[in-house]
Scaffold this active site. Structure first.
Site, PDB file in Angstrom:
ATOM      1  N   GLU A   1      -3.842   3.590   7.123  1.00  0.00           N
ATOM      2  CA  GLU A   1      -2.849   3.363   6.265  1.00  0.00           C
ATOM      3  C   GLU A   1      -2.973   3.406   4.705  1.00  0.00           C
ATOM      4  O   GLU A   1      -3.871   2.748   4.227  1.00  0.00           O
ATOM      5  CB  GLU A   1      -2.174   1.986   6.525  1.00  0.00           C
ATOM      6  CG  GLU A   1      -1.158   1.609   5.992  1.00  0.00           C
ATOM      7  CD  GLU A   1      -0.323   0.054   6.039  1.00  0.00           C
ATOM      8  OE1 GLU A   1       0.173  -0.170   5.153  1.00  0.00           O
ATOM      9  OE2 GLU A   1      -0.926  -0.385   7.178  1.00  0.00           O
TER      10      GLU A   1
ATOM     11  N   ASP B   1       2.919  -7.747  -1.096  1.00  0.00           N
ATOM     12  CA  ASP B   1       1.333  -7.817  -1.021  1.00  0.00           C
ATOM     13  C   ASP B   1       1.000  -9.103  -1.899  1.00  0.00           C
ATOM     14  O   ASP B   1       1.660  -9.665  -2.584  1.00  0.00           O
ATOM     15  CB  ASP B   1       0.865  -6.747  -1.745  1.00  0.00           C
ATOM     16  CG  ASP B   1       1.169  -5.321  -1.249  1.00  0.00           C
ATOM     17  OD1 ASP B   1       1.204  -5.418  -0.114  1.00  0.00           O
ATOM     18  OD2 ASP B   1       1.389  -4.494  -2.017  1.00  0.00           O
TER      19      ASP B   1
ATOM     20  N   TYR C   1       5.833  -2.234  13.181  1.00  0.00           N
ATOM     21  CA  TYR C   1       4.757  -3.165  12.493  1.00  0.00           C
ATOM     22  C   TYR C   1       5.311  -4.453  12.613  1.00  0.00           C
ATOM     23  O   TYR C   1       6.279  -5.034  11.932  1.00  0.00           O
ATOM     24  CB  TYR C   1       4.757  -2.574  10.821  1.00  0.00           C
ATOM     25  CG  TYR C   1       3.622  -3.143   9.995  1.00  0.00           C
ATOM     26  CD1 TYR C   1       3.156  -4.655   9.904  1.00  0.00           C
ATOM     27  CD2 TYR C   1       2.997  -2.432   9.427  1.00  0.00           C
ATOM     28  CE1 TYR C   1       2.311  -5.210   9.382  1.00  0.00           C
ATOM     29  CE2 TYR C   1       1.920  -2.980   8.417  1.00  0.00           C
ATOM     30  CZ  TYR C   1       1.623  -4.412   8.324  1.00  0.00           C
ATOM     31  OH  TYR C   1       0.649  -4.848   7.742  1.00  0.00           O
TER      32      TYR C   1
END
Length: 273
Positions: free
Chosen positions: A54, A65, A181
């Site tokens: 990734e 994030d 995911y």
């Protein structure tokens, strides 16, 4: 959605499964700490055990994030990272290590902006990307970009979270391609000392409704985490912040990074034990 990229990713997961391993999906930040070192980091991660890589494309407002990846993304931007240079990095990695599928991770403004994302998808695919994660794009609004990605041969990887209702998880899983995911916790990325106690049940529930492999990320940072997720049945593990942390404060300790990747790969062999 079946594309050449989705098939490549699926084959990587299948090879690991046949070998009795959980697929290892490490994450690198394009351009961190600088363009050339990030290329060396990507090759080291692949050479020490990545099955899929990734590649985070630096962005000024990376809302999914945590502090570690925000810091690395900001440092990359200060060092001159741009979308164009990130695509060039993807191309260099793909040419140097063609067997490993590359999945750039980005945000909608970077690839879609005010358009449909066609040009960005085409450029990423031409550079050698197999799939793409657009962290803030939901399937509710993603159909036009899915069509664009399909035309470029890219897999579109969607995310599900612990708070995603079961019926919606199944719906998302049937819209995703390459892999699904599974976010292990409520919150942002970042290395944790332990995973949530309910993560094993989450993995089992998500897998039960997914026709494609399930990779688990957010908080995964230690070999013990990988072992636990492998035992829970995760098809893959995604490790990001811990790898950036391993590079040290200047982002250049590739030896320490390589050692961590090897230990995570070994931990994923729990299935063969």
């Amino acid at each position: 959605m079946t594309t050449d990229g989705a098939r490549r990713i699926g084959e990587a997961f299948e090879v690991a499964r046949r070998e009795g391993r959980t697929t290892l999906v490490p994450y690198v930040v394009a351009g961190y700490p600088d363009a050339e070192t990030s290329f060396e980091i990507a090759l080291a991660v692949i050479d020490n055990g990545a099955d899929v890589l990734e590649v985070g494309l630096p962005y000024s407002d990376p809302l999914a994030d945590g502090a570690t990846l925000q810091r690395a993304s900001s440092a990359a931007l200060v060092a001159g990272a741009t979308f164009d240079r990130s695509i060039e990095l993807v191309r260099r990695i793909a040419e140097s290590r063609p067997r490993v599928p590359l999945v750039p991770m980005c945000y909608a403004n970077q690839v879609i902006g005010g358009g449909d994302g066609r040009e960005a998808a085409r450029r990423l695919a031409n550079a050698g990307a197999s799939g793409i994660i657009v962290a803030d794009l939901t399937p509710d609004e993603g159909a036009p970009f899915e069509a664009v990605a399909r035309g470029a041969g890219l897999a579109v990887v969607y995310l599900v979270a612990p708070t995603t209702p079961p019926e919606r998880r199944r719906w998302i899983a049937n819209r995703a391609s390459g892999f699904l995911y599974c976010v292990s916790l409520v919150g942002v990325t970042g290395a944790r000392t332990s995973l949530p106690s309910q993560v094993a049940r989450l993995v089992r529930d998500v897998k039960a409704g997914s026709p494609i492999p399930v990779g688990v990320g957010f908080g995964v940072s230690r070999p013990a985490h990988v072992k636990a997720l492998a035992k829970a049945g995760a098809d893959g593990v995604i490790v990001a912040s811990a790898l950036v942390d391993a590079l040290g404060p200047d982002g250049r300790d590739i030896q320490a990074l390589s050692a961590l990747v090897r230990s995570l790969r070994e931990a994923g062999a729990t299935l063969a034990a």
